[in-house]
Design an enzyme around this catalytic site. Structure first.
Site, PDB file in Angstrom:
ATOM      1  N   LYS A  10      -0.681 -50.325  -3.969  1.00 43.69           N
ATOM      2  CA  LYS A  10       0.206 -51.118  -5.743  1.00 43.69           C
ATOM      3  C   LYS A  10       1.362 -50.319  -5.538  1.00 43.69           C
ATOM      4  CE  LYS A  10      -2.517 -54.728  -7.367  1.00 43.69           C
ATOM      5  NZ  LYS A  10      -3.594 -55.907  -7.891  1.00 43.69           N
ATOM      6  N   TYR A  50      -0.097 -64.248  -3.104  1.00 39.57           N
ATOM      7  CA  TYR A  50      -0.499 -64.732  -4.896  1.00 39.57           C
ATOM      8  C   TYR A  50      -0.298 -65.812  -4.036  1.00 39.57           C
ATOM      9  CZ  TYR A  50      -2.114 -59.154  -5.934  1.00 39.57           C
ATOM     10  OH  TYR A  50      -2.020 -58.146  -5.821  1.00 39.57           O
ATOM     11  N   ASN A 113      -2.652 -51.657 -11.036  1.00 43.59           N
ATOM     12  CA  ASN A 113      -3.497 -51.566 -11.612  1.00 43.59           C
ATOM     13  C   ASN A 113      -4.080 -50.853 -10.267  1.00 43.59           C
ATOM     14  OD1 ASN A 113      -3.962 -53.866 -10.139  1.00 43.59           O
ATOM     15  ND2 ASN A 113      -5.803 -54.907 -11.342  1.00 43.59           N
ATOM     16  N   HIS A 116      -5.358 -53.104  -4.281  1.00 48.82           N
ATOM     17  CA  HIS A 116      -5.559 -54.740  -4.122  1.00 48.82           C
ATOM     18  C   HIS A 116      -6.835 -54.732  -3.305  1.00 48.82           C
ATOM     19  CE1 HIS A 116      -6.069 -59.148  -3.275  1.00 48.82           C
ATOM     20  NE2 HIS A 116      -6.030 -58.803  -2.069  1.00 48.82           N
ATOM     21  N   GLU A 127      -5.517 -62.975   4.476  1.00 53.25           N
ATOM     22  CA  GLU A 127      -4.832 -61.496   3.597  1.00 53.25           C
ATOM     23  C   GLU A 127      -4.537 -60.253   4.476  1.00 53.25           C
ATOM     24  OE1 GLU A 127      -6.180 -62.038  -0.566  1.00 53.25           O
ATOM     25  OE2 GLU A 127      -6.858 -60.479  -0.027  1.00 53.25           O
TER      26      GLU A 127
HETATM   27  N1  UDP Z   1      -3.668 -59.853 -13.715  1.00 59.23           N
HETATM   28  C1  UDP Z   1      -2.310 -59.039 -14.371  1.00 59.23           C
HETATM   29  N2  UDP Z   1      -2.930 -60.280 -15.034  1.00 59.23           N
HETATM   30  C2  UDP Z   1      -4.293 -60.560 -15.664  1.00 59.23           C
HETATM   31  C3  UDP Z   1      -4.890 -60.592 -14.416  1.00 59.23           C
HETATM   32  C4  UDP Z   1      -4.304 -60.158 -13.318  1.00 59.23           C
HETATM   33  O1  UDP Z   1      -1.345 -59.170 -14.210  1.00 59.23           O
HETATM   34  O2  UDP Z   1      -4.890 -60.694 -16.995  1.00 59.23           O
HETATM   35  C5  UDP Z   1      -3.116 -58.984 -11.355  1.00 59.23           C
HETATM   36  C6  UDP Z   1      -3.345 -57.962 -11.385  1.00 59.23           C
HETATM   37  O3  UDP Z   1      -2.737 -56.753 -10.954  1.00 59.23           O
HETATM   38  C7  UDP Z   1      -4.961 -58.170 -10.753  1.00 59.23           C
HETATM   39  C8  UDP Z   1      -3.567 -59.452 -10.053  1.00 59.23           C
HETATM   40  O4  UDP Z   1      -2.974 -60.009 -10.870  1.00 59.23           O
HETATM   41  O5  UDP Z   1      -4.942 -57.040  -9.942  1.00 59.23           O
HETATM   42  C9  UDP Z   1      -5.185 -60.704  -8.842  1.00 59.23           C
HETATM   43  O6  UDP Z   1      -5.823 -60.828 -10.930  1.00 59.23           O
HETATM   44  P1  UDP Z   1      -7.076 -61.112  -9.836  1.00 59.23           P
HETATM   45  O7  UDP Z   1      -7.530 -61.894 -11.242  1.00 59.23           O
HETATM   46  O8  UDP Z   1      -7.568 -61.633  -8.222  1.00 59.23           O
HETATM   47  O9  UDP Z   1      -7.614 -59.484 -10.244  1.00 59.23           O
HETATM   48  P2  UDP Z   1      -8.515 -58.071  -8.886  1.00 59.23           P
HETATM   49  O10 UDP Z   1      -9.132 -58.937  -7.834  1.00 59.23           O
HETATM   50  O11 UDP Z   1      -6.813 -58.215  -8.176  1.00 59.23           O
HETATM   51  O12 UDP Z   1      -9.276 -57.708  -9.297  1.00 59.23           O
END
Ligand code: UDP
Length: 138
Positions: A10, A50, A113, A116, A127
């Site tokens: 990212k 997304y 974070n 992905h 994806e």
């Molecule tokens: N995200 C965020 N706030 C939240 C939860 C998720 O900004 O409360 C963002 C974060 O970058 C995350 C992405 O949205 O990686 C997709 O969320 P998901 O719950 O799918 O998490 P992941 O599968 O990436 O762990």
């Protein structure tokens, strides 16, 4: 049986100069890099990627972040790739991520974070197809 998954380094991690270190973790964990490229995506391209999160409160902020700078989309292959990458990444919120995970080492916040990873076979397929054409995967 080998499986493919999709990942993105990212914009936060690219900005901080963590790309090579994250790729090293991925290779050390036994993943083969099938395809990789560097690109910047628009807000609307991030929204398309997304779309499953479009009703979530963080959607606008997340898609602005994902279009804020270069990213590295990746196609990765190994046995059990989807689940193993999720484990290597660690929890979404780096505060909850286990020691040794990529997010523990490189993520700054729940949004920024670092990485992905696809969460299931059908999402991996969508994806991979969103970022790579068939000829790039042969
Ligand atoms: N995200 C965020 N706030 C939240 C939860 C998720 O900004 O409360 C963002 C974060 O970058 C995350 C992405 O949205 O990686 C997709 O969320 P998901 O719950 O799918 O998490 P992941 O599968 O990436 O762990």
């Amino acid at each position: 049986m080998s499986q493919r998954t999709f990942s993105i380094i990212k914009p936060d991690a690219v900005r901080k100069g963590y790309t090579a270190a994250i790729l090293a973790e991925i290779e050390k964990a036994g993943f083969k890099i099938i395809a990789i490229k560097k690109l910047s995506i628009s807000k609307s391209q991030a929204e398309g990627f997304y779309y499953v999160h479009k009703e979530r409160p963080f959607f606008d902020s997340l898609t602005s972040f994902m279009s804020s700078g270069p990213i590295f989309p990746l196609v990765l292959e190994k046995e059990n790739a989807i689940a193993d990458l999720r484990k290597l990444m660690g929890a979404t919120n780096p505060a909850n991520a286990e020691e040794g995970t990529i997010r523990k080492k490189f993520a700054g916040s729940i949004e920024e974070n670092a990485i992905h990873g696809s969460d299931a076979e059908d999402t991996a397929k969508f994806e991979i197809g969103y970022f790579f054409a068939g000829y790039e995967l042969a």
